[in-house]
Write an enzyme that holds these catalytic residues in place. Structure first.
Site, mmCIF file in Angstrom:
data_model
loop_
_atom_site.group_PDB
_atom_site.id
_atom_site.type_symbol
_atom_site.label_atom_id
_atom_site.label_comp_id
_atom_site.label_asym_id
_atom_site.label_seq_id
_atom_site.Cartn_x
_atom_site.Cartn_y
_atom_site.Cartn_z
ATOM 1 N N CYS A 1 0.830 -1.211 0.000
ATOM 2 C CA CYS A 1 0.000 0.000 0.000
ATOM 3 C C CYS A 1 0.868 1.265 0.000
ATOM 4 C CB CYS A 1 -0.930 -0.014 1.219
ATOM 5 S SG CYS A 1 -2.064 1.380 1.221
ATOM 6 N N CYS B 1 0.109 5.022 6.940
ATOM 7 C CA CYS B 1 -0.546 4.840 8.246
ATOM 8 C C CYS B 1 0.449 4.165 9.215
ATOM 9 C CB CYS B 1 -1.807 4.006 8.085
ATOM 10 S SG CYS B 1 -2.863 4.597 6.736
ATOM 11 N N CYS C 1 0.237 0.429 10.317
ATOM 12 C CA CYS C 1 -0.191 -0.600 9.372
ATOM 13 C C CYS C 1 0.934 -1.458 8.791
ATOM 14 C CB CYS C 1 -0.984 0.030 8.230
ATOM 15 S SG CYS C 1 -1.722 -1.255 7.182
ATOM 16 N N CYS D 1 -16.138 -9.930 5.874
ATOM 17 C CA CYS D 1 -15.581 -8.581 5.665
ATOM 18 C C CYS D 1 -14.313 -8.690 4.823
ATOM 19 C CB CYS D 1 -15.225 -7.947 6.997
ATOM 20 S SG CYS D 1 -16.586 -7.921 8.172
ATOM 21 N N CYS E 1 -19.325 -7.080 3.877
ATOM 22 C CA CYS E 1 -18.706 -5.803 4.256
ATOM 23 C C CYS E 1 -17.421 -5.687 3.458
ATOM 24 C CB CYS E 1 -18.405 -5.790 5.756
ATOM 25 S SG CYS E 1 -17.566 -4.284 6.306
ATOM 26 N N CYS F 1 -19.704 1.069 8.699
ATOM 27 C CA CYS F 1 -18.892 0.483 9.765
ATOM 28 C C CYS F 1 -17.726 1.446 9.942
ATOM 29 C CB CYS F 1 -18.400 -0.898 9.339
ATOM 30 S SG CYS F 1 -17.274 -1.640 10.535
ATOM 31 N N ARG G 1 -17.938 -3.142 18.068
ATOM 32 C CA ARG G 1 -17.156 -4.368 17.878
ATOM 33 C C ARG G 1 -15.846 -4.324 18.676
ATOM 34 N NH1 ARG G 1 -16.385 -5.168 12.226
ATOM 35 N NH2 ARG G 1 -18.380 -6.230 12.240
HETATM 36 N N1 SAM Z 1 -6.739 0.282 3.073
HETATM 37 C C1 SAM Z 1 -8.043 0.563 3.535
HETATM 38 C C2 SAM Z 1 -8.105 1.729 4.471
HETATM 39 O O1 SAM Z 1 -7.111 2.025 5.119
HETATM 40 O O2 SAM Z 1 -9.144 2.362 4.572
HETATM 41 C C3 SAM Z 1 -8.719 -0.613 4.191
HETATM 42 C C4 SAM Z 1 -7.941 -1.575 5.054
HETATM 43 S S1 SAM Z 1 -7.259 -0.913 6.561
HETATM 44 C C5 SAM Z 1 -6.118 -2.189 7.038
HETATM 45 C C6 SAM Z 1 -8.603 -0.971 7.694
HETATM 46 C C7 SAM Z 1 -8.365 -0.540 9.116
HETATM 47 O O3 SAM Z 1 -7.639 -1.531 9.836
HETATM 48 C C8 SAM Z 1 -7.573 0.709 9.382
HETATM 49 O O4 SAM Z 1 -8.291 1.885 9.166
HETATM 50 C C9 SAM Z 1 -7.219 0.560 10.855
HETATM 51 O O5 SAM Z 1 -8.217 1.148 11.670
HETATM 52 C C10 SAM Z 1 -7.197 -0.957 11.033
HETATM 53 N N2 SAM Z 1 -5.831 -1.418 11.333
HETATM 54 C C11 SAM Z 1 -4.828 -1.566 10.442
HETATM 55 N N3 SAM Z 1 -3.702 -1.975 11.045
HETATM 56 C C12 SAM Z 1 -3.985 -2.103 12.369
HETATM 57 C C13 SAM Z 1 -3.234 -2.474 13.515
HETATM 58 N N4 SAM Z 1 -1.937 -2.775 13.432
HETATM 59 N N5 SAM Z 1 -3.857 -2.495 14.710
HETATM 60 C C14 SAM Z 1 -5.169 -2.175 14.794
HETATM 61 N N6 SAM Z 1 -5.918 -1.808 13.756
HETATM 62 C C15 SAM Z 1 -5.347 -1.762 12.552
HETATM 63 FE FE1 SF4 Z 2 -2.877 1.250 3.313
HETATM 64 FE FE2 SF4 Z 2 -2.839 0.124 5.701
HETATM 65 FE FE3 SF4 Z 2 -3.307 2.723 5.497
HETATM 66 FE FE4 SF4 Z 2 -5.171 0.944 4.633
HETATM 67 S S1 SF4 Z 2 -4.470 1.246 6.739
HETATM 68 S S2 SF4 Z 2 -4.462 2.808 3.574
HETATM 69 S S3 SF4 Z 2 -3.823 -0.681 3.906
HETATM 70 S S4 SF4 Z 2 -1.399 1.688 4.932
#
Ligand code: SAM
Ligand code: SF4
Ligand code: DTB
Length: 346
Positions: free
Chosen positions: A55, A59, A62, A99, A130, A190, A262
């Site tokens: 990606c 974030c 992530c 999901c 979802c 959600c 949740r």
């Molecule tokens: N890429 C898309 C986005 O960011 O909108 C969808 C997938 S993203 C992985 C969905 C959500 O997973 C993120 O917004 C975050 O809230 C959650 N998430 C990701 N990594 C995480 C982590 N290490 N611990 C807890 N929640 C996490």
């Molecule tokens: Fe990309 Fe992870 Fe951010 Fe979703 S949460 S936009 S997968 S970096």
């Protein structure tokens, strides 16, 4: 009588809820929970990463961001047959919602028909669907809705004033725009966030205040505890006091009384007793299955045992007559008598 839902919570009010004596807060939250929900029913969702890693976003939490060295190998969008096989297995194991997550900033126009075909196939299994694909473009939400998507997950992640410390590649307002598109298309929302990223309690209150003050309360509110992944900037984050996590669940319950809160990521790192407190505080949904997107989740057997020990039963949303999923949690097929349409024992 319709429940008066508030969208004008002040920060001071939310901080004051967090600051209540723990037992007082739990009592209030549980009272709200019982007024609107079956306290023994838990909605069961299974997650699948349909497009993993690589990606471009940054974030800080992530493991799927390309720029962090986390060992997650990038994969293309899965084929429909593979997703279907996983959805069937999830249904057979007792999940009622499937999901699907994609590690995209957002889908390209050309991705939408492929995801729509996947959604259509999963929906045809009789599961709720979802998707979480990132920021949506023009018309995307409508196309997904038409394909049979029930929920779109898009988190605001944290308080507006802390957001800039976690994500730099897209703005908070971009997220609000996507949420607006989701609502306008008639999809259920959600939307939640993550706690334990080094935010203050006031900022945790800010996250929940922002969720409750959205134009509509999200039907589903995932509260994630950070899963610290080595290689991400938050890989060494200080663990949150588990009781503070329970408080966050309780405050979410009070602010958004009709939403399903949740108990989301972070359960693998959590004591069963803390999870039990979360259910008491108003959590009414979990992710079920050994994996979240790329990180671990409790084993299916451990969750079935937890449900048995706490006399919880899965919320029946496939169809009130479909008892198969309740049986998997070893409940009696007589019905719990609490009007939720489930087939679990009282
Ligand atoms: N890429 C898309 C986005 O960011 O909108 C969808 C997938 S993203 C992985 C969905 C959500 O997973 C993120 O917004 C975050 O809230 C959650 N998430 C990701 N990594 C995480 C982590 N290490 N611990 C807890 N929640 C996490
Ligand atoms: Fe990309 Fe992870 Fe951010 Fe979703 S949460 S936009 S997968 S970096
Ligand atoms: C949500 O709020 N949490 C889920 C789901 N929505 C997409 C994701 C949790 C991801 C945890 C890290 C991982 O497994 O990669």
């Amino acid at each position: 009588m319709p429940v008066p839902l508030r969208h004008d919570w002040t920060r001071d009010e939310v901080v004051a809820l967090f600051a209540l004596p723990f037992n007082e807060l739990l009592h209030r939250a549980h009272t709200v929970h019982r007024e609107h929900h079956d306290p023994n029913a838990v909605q069961v969702s299974t997650l699948l990463s349909i497009k993993t890693g690589g990606c471009p976003e940054d974030c800080a939490y992530c493991p799927q961001a390309q720029r962090y060295d986390t060992g997650v190998l990038p994969q293309k969008l899965l084929e429909i047959d593979e997703v279907l096989a996983r959805a069937k297995a999830a249904k057979a194991a007792g999940a009622s919602r499937f999901c699907m997550g994609a590690a995209w900033r957002g889908p390209k126009d050309r991705d939408i028909p492929k995801v729509a075909a996947i959604v259509r196939a999963v929906k045809a299994l009789g599961m709720e669907t979802c998707a979480t694909l990132g920021l949506l473009g023009e018309g995307h939400a409508q196309q997904l809705k038409k394909a049979g998507l029930d929920y779109y997950n898009h988190n605001i992640d944290t308080a507006p004033e802390f957001y800039g410390e976690i994500i730099h590649t897209r703005e908070y307002r971009d997220r609000l725009e996507t949420l607006e598109q989701v609502r306008d298309a008639g999809l259920k929302t959600c939307c939640g966030g993550i706690v334990g990223m080094g935010e203050t309690r006031e900022q945790r209150a800010g996250l929940l205040q922002a969720l409750a003050n959205l134009p509509e309360h999200p039907q589903s509110v995932p509260i994630n505890q950070l899963v610290p992944v080595p290689g991400t900037p938050l890989g060494d984050a200080e663990p949150l006091d588990p009781f503070e996590f329970v408080r966050a669940i309780a405050v979410a319950r009070i602010l958004m009384p009709l939403s399903i809160v949740r108990l989301s990521a972070g359960r693998q790192q959590m004591d069963d007793a803390v999870q039990a407190l979360c259910f008491f505080a108003g959590a009414g949904s979990i992710f079920y299955g050994e994996k979240l997107l790329t990180t671990g989740n409790p084993d299916v057997e451990a969750d079935r045992a937890l449900f048995r020990r706490l006399d919880l039963h899965p919320m029946a949303v496939i169809a009130p007559t479909d008892t198969a999923h309740a049986d998997l949690f070893e409940s009696d097929a007589a019905g719990c008598g609490q009007g939720c349409g489930c087939s679990a024992a009282a």
